[in-house]
Design a protein around this motif. Sequence first.
Motif, PDB file in Angstrom:
ATOM      1  N   ARG A  50     -88.068 -88.102  61.757  1.00  0.00           N
ATOM      2  CA  ARG A  50     -89.134 -87.268  62.322  1.00  0.00           C
ATOM      3  C   ARG A  50     -88.565 -86.070  63.059  1.00  0.00           C
TER       4      ARG A  50
ATOM      5  N   GLN B  33     -87.632 -83.539  60.398  1.00  0.00           N
ATOM      6  CA  GLN B  33     -88.792 -82.969  59.701  1.00  0.00           C
ATOM      7  C   GLN B  33     -89.621 -82.059  60.592  1.00  0.00           C
ATOM      8  N   THR B  34     -89.704 -82.370  61.866  1.00  0.00           N
ATOM      9  CA  THR B  34     -90.555 -81.570  62.760  1.00  0.00           C
ATOM     10  C   THR B  34     -89.759 -80.534  63.552  1.00  0.00           C
ATOM     11  N   THR B  35     -88.758 -81.001  64.286  1.00  0.00           N
ATOM     12  CA  THR B  35     -88.017 -80.097  65.169  1.00  0.00           C
ATOM     13  C   THR B  35     -87.227 -79.053  64.393  1.00  0.00           C
TER      14      THR B  35
ATOM     15  N   SER C 253     -87.614 -78.131  61.308  1.00  0.00           N
ATOM     16  CA  SER C 253     -88.520 -77.285  60.548  1.00  0.00           C
ATOM     17  C   SER C 253     -89.108 -76.188  61.434  1.00  0.00           C
ATOM     18  N   CYS C 254     -89.509 -76.558  62.650  1.00  0.00           N
ATOM     19  CA  CYS C 254     -90.069 -75.583  63.598  1.00  0.00           C
ATOM     20  C   CYS C 254     -89.026 -74.546  64.001  1.00  0.00           C
ATOM     21  N   LEU C 255     -87.801 -74.997  64.248  1.00  0.00           N
ATOM     22  CA  LEU C 255     -86.737 -74.072  64.649  1.00  0.00           C
ATOM     23  C   LEU C 255     -86.385 -73.111  63.514  1.00  0.00           C
ATOM     24  N   THR C 256     -86.381 -73.618  62.292  1.00  0.00           N
ATOM     25  CA  THR C 256     -86.066 -72.758  61.148  1.00  0.00           C
ATOM     26  C   THR C 256     -87.132 -71.688  60.956  1.00  0.00           C
ATOM     27  N   ARG C 257     -88.396 -72.081  61.110  1.00  0.00           N
ATOM     28  CA  ARG C 257     -89.485 -71.090  61.013  1.00  0.00           C
ATOM     29  C   ARG C 257     -89.341 -70.041  62.114  1.00  0.00           C
ATOM     30  N   THR C 258     -89.009 -70.492  63.321  1.00  0.00           N
ATOM     31  CA  THR C 258     -88.827 -69.563  64.434  1.00  0.00           C
ATOM     32  C   THR C 258     -87.671 -68.617  64.164  1.00  0.00           C
TER      33      THR C 258
ATOM     34  N   ALA D 223     -87.947 -75.034  55.467  1.00  0.00           N
ATOM     35  CA  ALA D 223     -88.807 -75.084  56.650  1.00  0.00           C
ATOM     36  C   ALA D 223     -90.259 -75.358  56.278  1.00  0.00           C
TER      37      ALA D 223
ATOM     38  N   GLY E 261     -90.833 -79.407  55.088  1.00  0.00           N
ATOM     39  CA  GLY E 261     -90.423 -80.543  55.904  1.00  0.00           C
ATOM     40  C   GLY E 261     -88.953 -80.886  55.811  1.00  0.00           C
TER      41      GLY E 261
END
Length: 334
Positions: free
Chosen positions: A33, A36-38, A40-45, A84, A87
Amino acid sequence: MTFIILLAWLFASVATFQHPRKGSVPLKGWRRRMIQTTLSCLTRTLFFVMGFQVKVKGKIATPQEAPIFVAAPHSSFFDAIISALTGMPSVVSRTENLSTPVFGTILSSLQPISVSRQDPDSRKNTVTEITKRALSGGQWPQILIFPEGTCTNRSCLITFKQGAFVPGVPVQPVLLRYPNRLVKLCVMTLCQLFTKVEVEFLPVHIPTEEEKNDPIIFANRVRQTMATALNVPVTDHTFEDCRLMISAGQLTLPMEAGLVEFTKINKKLHLQWNRVREQLDTFAAIASASKGGRIGIEEFAKYLKLPISDVLRELFLLFDRVSSWLTRMLTMFC
């Protein structure tokens, strides 16, 4: 960017702490998790900070709908934006990338399928691992594969490698478009106010019985679907053609020797690709030592330990500067 990358490295280190390496056991529970979440969020940022404006089309398939994503054309490390959006799936990556400081740890947290282009058994092992994960029933994350096997200039789709299609499971084609004219160098790209990227998820391609039994047909049909949507042509060139062409140029051999015709003939002669560079070196040495820098078809056949045949003559003509030049001239005037 540096802060986000270091933060991603920290989370990746925590998620993989005291976990078996080399992708032998899938990440589960909070570890999975976190990735998949952290991450993914950092890559989008990270992409947002770099000025990327991402437009997403289509519906992203679930692991049950499609265990494998096949993305093309592959032209830049910026293509990582797909990870990203999906997931943070596992990827197929060169073994050398895993030892890169900081980035190697982040990549390892995705539990990639490592491939070594120097290992003659690597291709077989890679296909076996892809099949095992694709048929695991969701125990492993989805797999993201760039089936072209190398970066191209996005003007066409080259031959897809069969690894993603051997398991015979549904795959989701993913298209990448860069509307900006300038997406060539990292620094120049970052100097733009914004860089547009379009990621389109096409409908899942469920293989027919014929495609399940023949990965080549499966790969070609998926490639044609993607090429049609991208409005670009397809070509039978492969990664091996590009590698051979570069090697031929370095040895001052005609670079036509690296074109697609060699791959087709090579399949008939059953030459080993892992020895191509060595064969070119020896061939160039023989040609240089011979009178006038030439060797005949007989010496060529003797070196390759093959009988003289129509296929071998066709291969010889690819390396023959004089005959090839005459052939082209006759073709132009006839």
